[in-house]
Design a protein around this motif. Structure first.
Motif, mmCIF file in Angstrom:
data_model
loop_
_atom_site.group_PDB
_atom_site.id
_atom_site.type_symbol
_atom_site.label_atom_id
_atom_site.label_comp_id
_atom_site.label_asym_id
_atom_site.label_seq_id
_atom_site.Cartn_x
_atom_site.Cartn_y
_atom_site.Cartn_z
ATOM 1 N N UNK A 1 0.670 -1.265 -0.029
ATOM 2 C CA UNK A 1 -0.001 -0.001 0.080
ATOM 3 C C UNK A 1 0.871 1.148 0.012
ATOM 4 N N UNK A 2 2.054 1.203 0.767
ATOM 5 C CA UNK A 2 3.057 2.268 0.759
ATOM 6 C C UNK A 2 3.498 2.648 -0.686
ATOM 7 N N UNK B 1 2.390 6.282 -3.657
ATOM 8 C CA UNK B 1 3.083 7.035 -4.536
ATOM 9 C C UNK B 1 2.355 7.509 -5.675
ATOM 10 N N UNK B 2 1.182 6.902 -6.170
ATOM 11 C CA UNK B 2 0.435 7.230 -7.088
ATOM 12 C C UNK B 2 -0.338 8.650 -6.621
ATOM 13 N N UNK B 3 -0.646 9.004 -5.414
ATOM 14 C CA UNK B 3 -1.023 10.241 -4.773
ATOM 15 C C UNK B 3 0.021 11.123 -4.877
ATOM 16 N N UNK B 4 1.184 10.675 -4.444
ATOM 17 C CA UNK B 4 2.263 11.710 -4.175
ATOM 18 C C UNK B 4 2.412 12.397 -5.466
ATOM 19 N N UNK B 5 2.902 11.675 -6.522
ATOM 20 C CA UNK B 5 3.189 12.091 -7.893
ATOM 21 C C UNK B 5 1.941 13.054 -8.294
ATOM 22 N N UNK C 1 -6.616 -0.308 -4.944
ATOM 23 C CA UNK C 1 -5.824 0.630 -3.893
ATOM 24 C C UNK C 1 -5.405 1.721 -4.524
ATOM 25 N N UNK C 2 -4.360 1.282 -5.465
ATOM 26 C CA UNK C 2 -3.705 2.631 -6.165
ATOM 27 C C UNK C 2 -4.406 3.518 -6.807
#
Length: 335
Positions: free
Chosen positions: A17-18, A22-26, A134-135
């Motif tokens: 999940x962590x 990264x999909x959100x962070x980018x 999830x992503x």
């Protein structure tokens, strides 16, 4: 909203999940290029978050996983007051939203899940069919930007030292990740992994086994059944596993955190599914093979097979996975 907002992300507690976070962070970096993004997560996540260039720093979660400890969350939230413009809460629990609430962060974004009205200021709708994806669920919280698959950085110097220390050569070994923290209904049997390992060694590859200390009994069994495997489970730091998996010619994994790591470092990947579905949590890799029997009883999303037979994995033959691996091995290597 400031052009350079400070953003606090309450991160998930699982490796996979962590990685998918990264999909959100980018997406946030696309929307706010000068944003400072801090991730609050368990201490184990620091090496993983450190391989994500979008993140400014990790803040260790002050409360153990699963514990409420309301007083600790309140005190810690008040300590953070005034430091952040926005917060994104990735876990679905009510308690996960408490620190941003106590910090009085003006914009607090998340999915509804455990009735978090009031704790969140911006509740993002999530269709029922999307709740296991999830992503894409994490990405949806940004409400903008272009979806990008996770991409972890690799430490070339550390990688070279690890390869030499473990007598491995880049592109000359297969990485196998036979564990799954979620439960046995995600694990292809040890005998099957051993059969696959023997097939790869017959083709001239070395085979390295990866996992946490919790996976060491499984990897030890595989190493006994397939002599010659290099058993690294519980013997490498998470950042070391990232660098070594990135050097493999091929990776083979259950639906696990290290499966997502392999995808995020660009290693061609065969992903074996049992109780879960590749339609929900696929490895976001360009070069991948998804192996799944699609029985009528799966996906059940259970930790332990409710029917007791685990046919979704026990009847998945080694040859089928070898054929999937061969398809990837025959593809030309990207320049």
């Amino acid at each position: 909203m400031a052009e350079s907002p400070t953003i606090l992300v309450i991160g998930p507690r699982w490796v996979g999940d962590m990685v998918m976070a990264q999909c959100l962070f980018s997406a946030l970096k696309q929307l706010y290029p000068n944003a400072g993004i801090d991730v609050m997560a368990p201490a184990w996540a620091a090496p993983l978050v450190g391989r994500m260039p979008e993140v400014r720093q990790q803040i260790e979660m002050p409360v153990p996983s699963g514990k409420l400890e309301l007083g600790v969350r309140r005190r810690y939230g008040r300590m953070l007051k005034g430091r952040y413009d926005m917060a994104y809460v990735l876990p679905g629990s009510l308690k996960s939203a408490l620190i941003p609430f106590f910090a009085r962060i003006p914009k607090r974004v998340g999915h509804l899940r455990e009735m978090r009205y009031g704790l969140l200021t911006d509740i993002v709708a999530q269709p029922k069919k999307e709740k296991r994806r999830t992503a894409y669920g994490f990405f949806s919280l940004a409400r903008g930007g272009k979806f990008q698959a996770p991409k972890l950085t690799v430490d070339a110097a550390n990688q070279a030292a690890l390869l030499e220390h473990n007598d491995l050569q880049a592109g000359k070994f297969v990485a196998m990740m036979p564990g799954a923290e979620f439960g046995p209904a995600k694990r292809w049997p040890s005998a099957s992994y051993a059969g696959f390992a023997r097939a790869m060694m017959a083709k001239g590859f070395k085979v390295a086994l990866f996992g946490s200390k919790n996976d060491s009994a499984v990897t030890a069994e595989i190493a006994t059944l397939a002599p010659g495997c290099v058993d690294l489970a519980g013997r490498t730091r998470l950042e070391d596993a990232i660098d070594l998996i990135a050097a493999a010619k091929l990776a083979v994994s259950n639906d696990s955190g290290l499966m997502h790591v392999a995808a995020a470092v660009g290693t061609p990947l065969v992903a074996v599914y049992g109780s879960t579905s590749p339609e929900n949590t696929p490895p976001l890799a360009e070069r991948r093979e998804l192996v799944w029997l699609q029985l009528s009883c799966s996906p059940c999303h259970k930790k332990v097979c409710p029917l007791g037979h685990m046919n979704c994995l026990n009847t998945l033959g080694v040859e089928r996975v070898v054929v999937a691996a061969d398809r990837l091995l025959e593809q030309p290597t990207a320049a």
